[in-house]
Design an enzyme around this catalytic site. Structure first.
Site, PDB file in Angstrom:
ATOM      1  N   MET A  77     -12.322   4.124  -0.703  1.00  0.00           N
ATOM      2  CA  MET A  77     -13.012   4.385   0.571  1.00  0.00           C
ATOM      3  C   MET A  77     -13.781   5.679   0.363  1.00  0.00           C
ATOM      4  O   MET A  77     -13.438   6.732   0.925  1.00  0.00           O
ATOM      5  CB  MET A  77     -11.977   4.487   1.705  1.00  0.00           C
ATOM      6  CG  MET A  77     -11.411   3.127   2.089  1.00  0.00           C
ATOM      7  SD  MET A  77      -9.884   3.230   3.029  1.00  0.00           S
ATOM      8  CE  MET A  77      -8.718   3.227   1.677  1.00  0.00           C
ATOM      9  N   HIS A  89      -1.230  -1.611  -4.111  1.00  0.00           N
ATOM     10  CA  HIS A  89      -2.487  -1.196  -3.465  1.00  0.00           C
ATOM     11  C   HIS A  89      -2.563   0.329  -3.382  1.00  0.00           C
ATOM     12  O   HIS A  89      -1.650   0.991  -2.884  1.00  0.00           O
ATOM     13  CB  HIS A  89      -2.541  -1.815  -2.065  1.00  0.00           C
ATOM     14  CG  HIS A  89      -3.860  -1.702  -1.378  1.00  0.00           C
ATOM     15  ND1 HIS A  89      -4.928  -2.534  -1.655  1.00  0.00           N
ATOM     16  CD2 HIS A  89      -4.290  -0.865  -0.408  1.00  0.00           C
ATOM     17  CE1 HIS A  89      -5.951  -2.209  -0.875  1.00  0.00           C
ATOM     18  NE2 HIS A  89      -5.595  -1.191  -0.110  1.00  0.00           N
ATOM     19  N   HIS A  92      -8.390   0.614  -3.936  1.00  0.00           N
ATOM     20  CA  HIS A  92      -9.324   0.464  -2.803  1.00  0.00           C
ATOM     21  C   HIS A  92     -10.035   1.791  -2.582  1.00  0.00           C
ATOM     22  O   HIS A  92      -9.447   2.746  -2.070  1.00  0.00           O
ATOM     23  CB  HIS A  92      -8.493   0.048  -1.569  1.00  0.00           C
ATOM     24  CG  HIS A  92      -9.280  -0.091  -0.314  1.00  0.00           C
ATOM     25  ND1 HIS A  92      -8.679  -0.184   0.925  1.00  0.00           N
ATOM     26  CD2 HIS A  92     -10.617  -0.170  -0.077  1.00  0.00           C
ATOM     27  CE1 HIS A  92      -9.609  -0.305   1.863  1.00  0.00           C
ATOM     28  NE2 HIS A  92     -10.797  -0.291   1.285  1.00  0.00           N
ATOM     29  N   GLY A 109       1.319  -1.853   4.185  1.00  0.00           N
ATOM     30  CA  GLY A 109       1.800  -0.494   3.956  1.00  0.00           C
ATOM     31  C   GLY A 109       3.094  -0.249   4.702  1.00  0.00           C
ATOM     32  O   GLY A 109       4.183  -0.314   4.136  1.00  0.00           O
ATOM     33  N   ASP A 120      -6.505  -6.201   4.810  1.00  0.00           N
ATOM     34  CA  ASP A 120      -5.891  -4.886   4.738  1.00  0.00           C
ATOM     35  C   ASP A 120      -5.831  -4.250   6.111  1.00  0.00           C
ATOM     36  O   ASP A 120      -6.872  -3.952   6.706  1.00  0.00           O
ATOM     37  CB  ASP A 120      -6.735  -4.029   3.777  1.00  0.00           C
ATOM     38  CG  ASP A 120      -6.139  -2.656   3.485  1.00  0.00           C
ATOM     39  OD1 ASP A 120      -5.038  -2.361   3.981  1.00  0.00           O
ATOM     40  OD2 ASP A 120      -6.799  -1.894   2.751  1.00  0.00           O
ATOM     41  N   GLY A 121      -4.600  -4.046   6.605  1.00  0.00           N
ATOM     42  CA  GLY A 121      -4.424  -3.289   7.832  1.00  0.00           C
ATOM     43  C   GLY A 121      -3.682  -4.028   8.927  1.00  0.00           C
ATOM     44  O   GLY A 121      -4.080  -5.122   9.328  1.00  0.00           O
ATOM     45  N   GLY A 122      -2.573  -3.426   9.368  1.00  0.00           N
ATOM     46  CA  GLY A 122      -1.875  -3.938  10.540  1.00  0.00           C
ATOM     47  C   GLY A 122      -1.025  -5.172  10.330  1.00  0.00           C
ATOM     48  O   GLY A 122      -0.625  -5.816  11.305  1.00  0.00           O
ATOM     49  N   GLY A 159      -8.925   4.229   7.014  1.00  0.00           N
ATOM     50  CA  GLY A 159      -8.649   5.657   7.178  1.00  0.00           C
ATOM     51  C   GLY A 159      -7.177   5.995   7.335  1.00  0.00           C
ATOM     52  O   GLY A 159      -6.737   7.037   6.865  1.00  0.00           O
ATOM     53  N   PHE A 160      -6.431   5.123   7.985  1.00  0.00           N
ATOM     54  CA  PHE A 160      -5.031   5.455   8.256  1.00  0.00           C
ATOM     55  C   PHE A 160      -4.145   4.218   8.173  1.00  0.00           C
ATOM     56  O   PHE A 160      -4.589   3.116   8.513  1.00  0.00           O
ATOM     57  CB  PHE A 160      -4.894   6.063   9.661  1.00  0.00           C
ATOM     58  CG  PHE A 160      -5.769   7.264   9.864  1.00  0.00           C
ATOM     59  CD1 PHE A 160      -5.348   8.526   9.443  1.00  0.00           C
ATOM     60  CD2 PHE A 160      -7.038   7.132  10.430  1.00  0.00           C
ATOM     61  CE1 PHE A 160      -6.179   9.633   9.607  1.00  0.00           C
ATOM     62  CE2 PHE A 160      -7.875   8.232  10.596  1.00  0.00           C
ATOM     63  CZ  PHE A 160      -7.446   9.491  10.175  1.00  0.00           C
ATOM     64  N   GLY A 161      -2.904   4.429   7.746  1.00  0.00           N
ATOM     65  CA  GLY A 161      -1.912   3.362   7.787  1.00  0.00           C
ATOM     66  C   GLY A 161      -1.332   3.264   9.187  1.00  0.00           C
ATOM     67  O   GLY A 161      -1.586   4.116  10.042  1.00  0.00           O
ATOM     68  N   GLY A 162      -0.577   2.212   9.420  1.00  0.00           N
ATOM     69  CA  GLY A 162       0.180   2.084  10.665  1.00  0.00           C
ATOM     70  C   GLY A 162      -0.631   1.743  11.905  1.00  0.00           C
ATOM     71  O   GLY A 162      -0.161   1.934  13.019  1.00  0.00           O
ATOM     72  N   SER A 180       0.841  -1.200   0.000  1.00  0.00           N
ATOM     73  CA  SER A 180       0.000   0.000   0.000  1.00  0.00           C
ATOM     74  C   SER A 180       0.872   1.245   0.000  1.00  0.00           C
ATOM     75  O   SER A 180       1.599   1.511   0.961  1.00  0.00           O
ATOM     76  CB  SER A 180      -0.908   0.014   1.236  1.00  0.00           C
ATOM     77  OG  SER A 180      -1.469   1.304   1.378  1.00  0.00           O
ATOM     78  N   MET A 239     -11.393  -5.860   5.951  1.00  0.00           N
ATOM     79  CA  MET A 239     -10.526  -4.880   6.629  1.00  0.00           C
ATOM     80  C   MET A 239     -10.144  -5.417   8.006  1.00  0.00           C
ATOM     81  O   MET A 239     -11.006  -5.872   8.759  1.00  0.00           O
ATOM     82  CB  MET A 239     -11.245  -3.540   6.805  1.00  0.00           C
ATOM     83  CG  MET A 239     -11.496  -2.732   5.543  1.00  0.00           C
ATOM     84  SD  MET A 239     -10.018  -2.230   4.630  1.00  0.00           S
ATOM     85  CE  MET A 239      -9.099  -1.309   5.866  1.00  0.00           C
ATOM     86  N   ASP A 255      -4.915   3.417  -2.100  1.00  0.00           N
ATOM     87  CA  ASP A 255      -6.014   3.753  -1.182  1.00  0.00           C
ATOM     88  C   ASP A 255      -6.602   5.125  -1.473  1.00  0.00           C
ATOM     89  O   ASP A 255      -5.923   6.139  -1.287  1.00  0.00           O
ATOM     90  CB  ASP A 255      -5.476   3.783   0.255  1.00  0.00           C
ATOM     91  CG  ASP A 255      -5.275   2.404   0.833  1.00  0.00           C
ATOM     92  OD1 ASP A 255      -6.211   1.588   0.758  1.00  0.00           O
ATOM     93  OD2 ASP A 255      -4.183   2.140   1.362  1.00  0.00           O
ATOM     94  N   MET A 257      -9.293   7.937  -0.388  1.00  0.00           N
ATOM     95  CA  MET A 257     -10.124   8.341   0.757  1.00  0.00           C
ATOM     96  C   MET A 257     -10.755   9.695   0.483  1.00  0.00           C
ATOM     97  O   MET A 257     -10.068  10.606   0.016  1.00  0.00           O
ATOM     98  CB  MET A 257      -9.262   8.445   2.008  1.00  0.00           C
ATOM     99  CG  MET A 257      -8.533   7.160   2.327  1.00  0.00           C
ATOM    100  SD  MET A 257      -7.520   7.363   3.785  1.00  0.00           S
ATOM    101  CE  MET A 257      -6.710   5.770   3.845  1.00  0.00           C
TER     102      MET A 257
HETATM  103  C1  DX5 Z   1      -6.255   1.798   5.634  1.00  0.00           C
HETATM  104  C2  DX5 Z   1      -5.757   1.421   4.264  1.00  0.00           C
HETATM  105  C3  DX5 Z   1      -4.609   0.460   4.238  1.00  0.00           C
HETATM  106  C4  DX5 Z   1      -3.351   0.942   4.870  1.00  0.00           C
HETATM  107  C5  DX5 Z   1      -2.630  -0.225   5.446  1.00  0.00           C
HETATM  108  O1  DX5 Z   1      -7.430   2.534   5.488  1.00  0.00           O
HETATM  109  O2  DX5 Z   1      -6.813   0.825   3.518  1.00  0.00           O
HETATM  110  O3  DX5 Z   1      -4.356  -0.003   2.919  1.00  0.00           O
HETATM  111  O4  DX5 Z   1      -2.511   1.628   3.997  1.00  0.00           O
HETATM  112  O5  DX5 Z   1      -1.522   0.230   6.148  1.00  0.00           O
HETATM  113  P1  DX5 Z   1      -0.728  -0.655   7.169  1.00  0.00           P
HETATM  114  O6  DX5 Z   1      -0.236  -1.889   6.444  1.00  0.00           O
HETATM  115  O7  DX5 Z   1       0.384   0.238   7.604  1.00  0.00           O
HETATM  116  O8  DX5 Z   1      -1.663  -1.021   8.294  1.00  0.00           O
HETATM  117 ZN    ZN Z   2      -6.496  -0.271   1.543  1.00  0.00          ZN
END
Ligand code: DX5
Ligand code: ZN
Length: 216
Positions: A67, A32, A65, A196, A174-176, A141-144, A7, A136, A34, A36
């Site tokens: 959102m 990927h 993706h 990501g 997707d996520g974490g 909404g956010f990475g990390g 991502s 999900m 994203d 938003m």
């Molecule tokens: C969150 C995104 C993810 C995000 C994942 O809304 O859809 O794609 O970038 O980031 P990580 O892998 O850092 O959790």
């Molecule tokens: Zn995503």
């Protein structure tokens, strides 16, 4: 086959093209992207002109993706700008079937996404019309963010539902994801893994190779 989808939300945008190429050369099959809108999710990321510009950075499968609220309004433009797979949220569309058919009519693959609190049953009516289900594993909404452990059971439930229906639909999560927990969603039945920060934090080539080695 298991697929890694880095991502770019966590990439260094001053050298984005180079970083995308690096993920491809290290073996990541998808990319990927994203999108938003600040309404469906509290954050705003990037959109059409960015996709169009980076499309030429690699020959990966561009995994977009969305959102965004009422994605039907934009699927045509994302298809034209270089998306190969267009994923939208079941919670965001007033008529998901219409969006699915529209994406397919544009010659693109369809993904349908659910947020952590949305039950798997919400996608059951659509499952035999889509190419990929996105579960999900953080609030979008956010990475990390940290992987929500309760979502593992949803992945298992989704894989069982798909198997019981005699389908082979991809399940993306997707996520974490980290190199320590990547085995958990895979074991539960996911086969497309978004990452990501685990890809773009540190040495990209090492990170991709390390994650791919754990996906075999
Ligand atoms: C969150 C995104 C993810 C995000 C994942 O809304 O859809 O794609 O970038 O980031 P990580 O892998 O850092 O959790
Ligand atoms: Zn995503």
């Amino acid at each position: 086959m298991n697929i890694l989808s880095p991502s770019i939300l966590s990439a260094d945008f001053t050298i984005l093209g180079r970083q995308i190429k690096e993920t491809e050369e290290a073996g990541a099959q998808y990319l990927h992207f994203d999108v938003m809108d600040g309404i469906f999710v509290p954050s705003i990321s990037f959109g059409l002109p960015v996709l169009k510009s980076i499309r030429k950075a690699s020959n990966q499968v561009y995994d977009v993706h969305l959102m965004i609220e009422e994605p039907i309004r934009y699927v045509e433009q994302f298809a034209e700008s270089g998306a190969d797979i267009i994923t939208f949220h079941v919670e965001a569309a007033s008529d998901p079937r219409e969006v699915i058919d529209k994406i397919h009519s544009l010659g693109k693959k369809v993904g349908l996404a659910i947020k952590p609190k949305t039950p798997v049953e919400a996608v059951k009516p659509y499952i035999n019309h889509i190419d990929m289900l996105l579960v999900m594993t953080v609030e979008p909404g956010f990475g990390g963010q940290k992987y929500i452990n309760e979502c593992t059971e949803k992945i298992r439930e989704a894989r069982k539902m798909i198997n019981d229906m005699g389908l082979t639909t991809d399940i993306e999560i997707d996520g974490g994801v980290t190199s320590d927990n990547i085995g958990t969603p895979l074991e539960a039945g996911a086969n497309v893994i978004v990452a990501g920060s685990a890809v773009f934090g540190g040495d990209i080539t090492d990170n991709v190779k390390n994650l791919l080695a754990k996906m075999k």
